[in-house]
Design an enzyme around this catalytic site. Structure first.
Site, PDB file in Angstrom:
ATOM      1  N   GLU A  92       1.150  -0.625  -5.084  1.00 48.05           N
ATOM      2  CA  GLU A  92      -0.029   0.246  -5.099  1.00 48.05           C
ATOM      3  C   GLU A  92       0.508   1.660  -5.278  1.00 48.05           C
ATOM      4  O   GLU A  92       0.860   2.344  -4.330  1.00 48.05           O
ATOM      5  CB  GLU A  92      -0.830   0.106  -3.802  1.00 48.05           C
ATOM      6  CG  GLU A  92      -2.241   0.677  -3.921  1.00 48.05           C
ATOM      7  CD  GLU A  92      -2.360   2.128  -3.464  1.00 48.05           C
ATOM      8  OE1 GLU A  92      -3.156   2.870  -4.061  1.00 48.05           O
ATOM      9  OE2 GLU A  92      -1.667   2.521  -2.533  1.00 48.05           O
ATOM     10  N   ASP A 124       0.827  -1.206   0.000  1.00 48.36           N
ATOM     11  CA  ASP A 124       0.000   0.000   0.000  1.00 48.36           C
ATOM     12  C   ASP A 124       0.865   1.262   0.000  1.00 48.36           C
ATOM     13  O   ASP A 124       1.901   1.323   0.671  1.00 48.36           O
ATOM     14  CB  ASP A 124      -0.886  -0.004   1.257  1.00 48.36           C
ATOM     15  CG  ASP A 124      -1.827   1.185   1.306  1.00 48.36           C
ATOM     16  OD1 ASP A 124      -2.637   1.323   0.372  1.00 48.36           O
ATOM     17  OD2 ASP A 124      -1.746   1.991   2.252  1.00 48.36           O
TER      18      ASP A 124
HETATM   19  C1  OTU Z   1      -4.211   3.755  -0.422  1.00 44.36           C
HETATM   20  O1  OTU Z   1      -4.609   4.733  -1.360  1.00 44.36           O
HETATM   21  C2  OTU Z   1      -5.435   2.926  -0.112  1.00 44.36           C
HETATM   22  O2  OTU Z   1      -5.890   2.298  -1.281  1.00 44.36           O
HETATM   23  C3  OTU Z   1      -6.483   3.812   0.509  1.00 44.36           C
HETATM   24  O3  OTU Z   1      -7.689   3.139   0.714  1.00 44.36           O
HETATM   25  C4  OTU Z   1      -5.922   4.351   1.806  1.00 44.36           C
HETATM   26  O4  OTU Z   1      -6.798   5.294   2.347  1.00 44.36           O
HETATM   27  C5  OTU Z   1      -4.546   4.997   1.623  1.00 44.36           C
HETATM   28  O5  OTU Z   1      -3.657   4.250   0.774  1.00 44.36           O
HETATM   29  C6  OTU Z   1      -3.832   5.141   2.926  1.00 44.36           C
HETATM   30  O6  OTU Z   1      -3.427   3.884   3.409  1.00 44.36           O
HETATM   31  O7  OTU Z   1      -4.291   8.180  -1.998  1.00 44.36           O
HETATM   32  O8  OTU Z   1      -6.888   8.001  -2.398  1.00 44.36           O
HETATM   33  O9  OTU Z   1      -0.297   6.360  -4.997  1.00 44.36           O
HETATM   34  O10 OTU Z   1      -3.015   6.658  -4.403  1.00 44.36           O
HETATM   35  O11 OTU Z   1      -1.753   5.107  -1.552  1.00 44.36           O
HETATM   36  C7  OTU Z   1      -6.184   6.838  -2.188  1.00 44.36           C
HETATM   37  C8  OTU Z   1      -0.879   5.695  -3.964  1.00 44.36           C
HETATM   38  C9  OTU Z   1      -4.732   7.073  -1.936  1.00 44.36           C
HETATM   39  C10 OTU Z   1      -2.127   6.415  -3.422  1.00 44.36           C
HETATM   40  C11 OTU Z   1      -2.734   5.534  -2.414  1.00 44.36           C
HETATM   41  C12 OTU Z   1      -3.858   5.933  -1.569  1.00 44.36           C
END
Ligand code: OTU
Length: 679
Positions: A354, A312
């Site tokens: 991710e 993540d």
């Molecule tokens: C991720 O997303 C997860 O998918 C989210 O559900 C979380 O809230 C977040 O991390 C924190 O753990 O900005 O709008 O480039 O896009 O890490 C979602 C990566 C997010 C980001 C991503 C983030």
């Protein structure tokens, strides 16, 4: 050390192999000496390393040792504890390797012998929240048949490790990496599901939230209590001087609900870095102890039988004053290090990056051929472009952006998806928008209006996520079906719009299934689940409208998949059919063999798939993004590589495509998978 290297013939043979390997590939005398020292330490702790399993470990460690050392040094050199921490890291690798079960070790070996196993056309993914899908992990076991009926076999269970009930960010604020949320079950349930999956030929993917912990994690609690060791796990400052320097260049991720990147702790009188929510504390990877802890967690999860780990927020791992603190070189180095560590202990386990960032940055998360990073990355570019094409009815921006994207390394693969638990970011380049003749700012504003249903004629029913009043920027929330117009069509009782929205839903699934990569369906989309608005009455959720597309699975609606003529029956069965077609066609495995070709009609996307080795034509995909009938000249077939006189057929309908006066016709949102009919 007397038992190492002296007597055993097997040991001698193995050592010879890896020594020759080192000398040929990466010989560095200093590394060699260090490696022996560490092996000696391991022997001191665990006894002889002569058994076959340990020798496999030694072979893998030797093959990766110099690179692990180089990567580690490039981040931590100059620290007094650099060498000691490096040794600790390697010790952890051996400890976790010893704990890895025999059956998982055997699986690792099988996968090592078949390095491209993940690229297979046999895999079709689904991501789902256990609590919404089956209440808990025990209940999940009873629902596996449903997943198999649809044909999905790579299941991403959304984060399920322990999180505070109130401030949990849907599982992305972890308070214990070794425990499952008690409401869902236990770690034994996870290992059990992994075992059941292995028997049924399915894969399990779980999240690893690497960038931050919950403020209720024991490390954060200790840091709050003033424990110096744990304060160094986070970015903590006594005043605003450093935070101000950081914030001068850091964008805000959740400007609506969590503005800024630091949170003040009144009791401690300290500022702590919180890039996401205030209760998600960013881990400080400048401290090697943090890296070692997280590698340990990674391998612990791998040892539960997880096949794939979704890393993540990968772009955020490294922070540097004067930068946006995303996509920095050290973040890539840390990911490469983690990858090498897994290569030694659990080579069968693959990583998803991710990284929902700009197209040219996303591709970097695959690493390089000689220096790999993640095996899989989200094709956020394709996802956003599909939604763009549905709104504009045209494929022009899709061609413009995808044609520019460098090819990913062979062996790596995309997750192709249309929806997930997060918002849709309009992550394509402004420059590309200009190239197709639009003003970037106005075009983005149009897309936001379109998907919130403000634009006249739009059937979509989504919401703006994290709308920035100053810049006008926003992302989009909403379920696939509601964004595709189904919610409005049903409310309007419009049979025609219902048909059109179903066509759109099937079209996007046809694209993610055939484009090249791992298709990942978002649970509920297979029956056209609409937005759910009950999150608005939950104080912990109402500020975050991503919950509108994270509703409960509707099992009554799912039952209607067996009722002929129902919306659910059409969507479920057509997606099921798409999955069957994918699994039947070997050349849908991902060997970078998709080629976009211009269709001559701006509403129609065309690409070919070819057989991996011969590059021989095997399929032409046509997709109509318009709500009107559109056509392309028949000569496209020849340009796509078909034999001039061959008979053709569409894999989806099983009949030849409609050809009228030399033009191939496509109904609104129709697609074709055109193949040559076997003689
Ligand atoms: C991720 O997303 C997860 O998918 C989210 O559900 C979380 O809230 C977040 O991390 C924190 O753990 O900005 O709008 O480039 O896009 O890490 C979602 C990566 C997010 C980001 C991503 C983030």
């Amino acid at each position: 050390m007397q038992c190492l290297c002296k007597n055993s013939p097997f040991l001698k043979g193995t050592l010879l192999i890896f020594e020759v390997w080192i000398i040929k590939k990466v010989y560095r005398a200093a590394d060699h000496k260090l490696l022996w020292q560490i092996l000696k330490k391991i022997e001191g702790k665990y006894g002889t390393l002569e058994d076959k399993q340990s020798l496999i470990f030694i072979t893998r460690l030797s093959a990766n040792f110099s690179q692990i050392r180089k990567l580690f040094d490039s981040v931590y050199h100059g620290r007094r504890d650099c060498e000691r921490q490096f040794q600790n890291l390697i010790l952890i690798l051996y400890t976790r390797y010893r704990e890895r079960s025999r059956s998982l070790k055997a699986l690792d070996r099988r996968r090592e012998n078949e390095p491209e196993w993940l690229l297979s056309n046999q895999w079709v993914g689904m991501s789902l929240y256990v609590e919404h899908f089956s209440n808990d992990l025990k209940g999940f076991l009873d629902r596996i048949d449903y997943l198999q009926e649809l044909g999905v076999n790579l299941i991403h269970l959304m984060p399920l490790l322990k999180t505070p009930r109130k401030e949990g960010d849907g599982g992305y604020a972890v308070s214990n990496y070794r425990k499952v949320s008690p409401d869902l079950g236990s770690m034994e349930d996870i290992s059990n599901i992994a075992r059941v999956f292995r028997k049924r030929g399915m894969l399990l993917a779980l999240d690893l939230v690497l960038n931050h912990t919950s403020d209720k994690h024991k490390w954060a609690k200790k840091a709050k209590q003033g424990d110096k060791k744990y304060r160094e796990y986070y970015y903590m400052y006594p005043d605003r001087s450093v935070p101000d320097l950081f914030e001068a260049h850091m964008p805000e991720i959740f400007p609506d609900t969590a503005p800024g990147n630091f949170t003040f702790l009144p009791k401690q009188k300290k500022w702590v870095m919180t890039v996401f929510h205030r209760y998600q504390w960013d881990l400080n990877y400048r401290n090697p102890q943090v890296l070692i802890e997280m590698v340990d967690v990674l391998l612990f999860l791998a040892n539960q039988g997880v096949d794939i780990l979704r890393l993540d927020a990968a772009p955020y791992l490294w922070k540097e004053i004067g930068t946006g603190c995303q996509n920095l070189a050290e973040a890539h180095t840390l990911l490469k290090l983690m990858r090498r560590c897994a290569e030694v202990v659990s080579p069968g386990v693959k990583f998803i990056a991710e990284a929902i960032v700009t197209p040219t940055e996303i591709i970097k998360y695959f690493g390089q051929h000689e220096d790999p990073e993640c095996d899989i990355a989200y094709n956020a570019t394709l996802m956003a472009l599909i939604w763009n094409s549905l709104a504009t009815t045209k494929a022009n921006l899709l061609y413009q952006s995808l044609n520019k994207l460098p090819e990913k390394p062979t062996g790596a693969t995309w997750i192709n998806y249309a929806r997930c638990h997060d918002d849709i970011g309009l992550g394509f380049d402004d420059e590309d928008i200009y190239q197709v003749g639009f003003d970037a700012k106005m075009h983005r504003a149009f897309l936001l209006d379109y998907y919130t249903g403000k634009f006249q004629g739009s059937q979509a029913k989504g919401a703006l996520f994290m709308h920035n009043q100053h810049t006008g920027d926003a992302r989009i929330s909403g379920s696939l079906a509601s964004l595709a117009g189904l919610e409005k069509a049903i409310a309007d009782k419009s049979v025609e719009q219902t048909m059109l929205s179903i066509n759109k839903i099937i079209l996007v699934h046809a694209l993610i299934m055939s484009y090249g990569g791992l298709p990942m369906i978002y649970s509920g989309d297979e029956i056209g689940l609409l937005n759910q608005y009950d999150y608005l009455s939950d104080p912990g959720k109402k500020a975050d409208n991503r919950w509108m597309h994270r509703g409960d699975m509707d099992w009554n609606a799912a039952e209607k998949r067996n009722v002929a003529g129902s919306v659910q029956s059409r969507i479920f069965n057509e997606i099921k059919k798409l999955i069957e077609i994918r699994k039947d066609n070997l050349y849908w495995s991902d060997h970078n063999s998709s080629r976009l070709i211009h269709s001559g009609n701006q509403h129609i996307l065309a690409f070919t798939r070819s057989e991996p080795d011969s590059q021989r034509f095997s399929m032409l995909v046509l997709a109509n993004f318009d709500s009107n009938i559109q056509s392309v000249g028949k000569d496209l077939l020849i340009r796509a590589g078909l034999q001039a006189d061959s008979e053709i057929s569409d894999l989806f309908t099983g009949s030849p495509p409609t050809i009228f006066k030399g033009f191939i016709e496509l109904q609104p949102y129709q697609f074709y998978f055109i193949v040559e009919k076997p003689e």
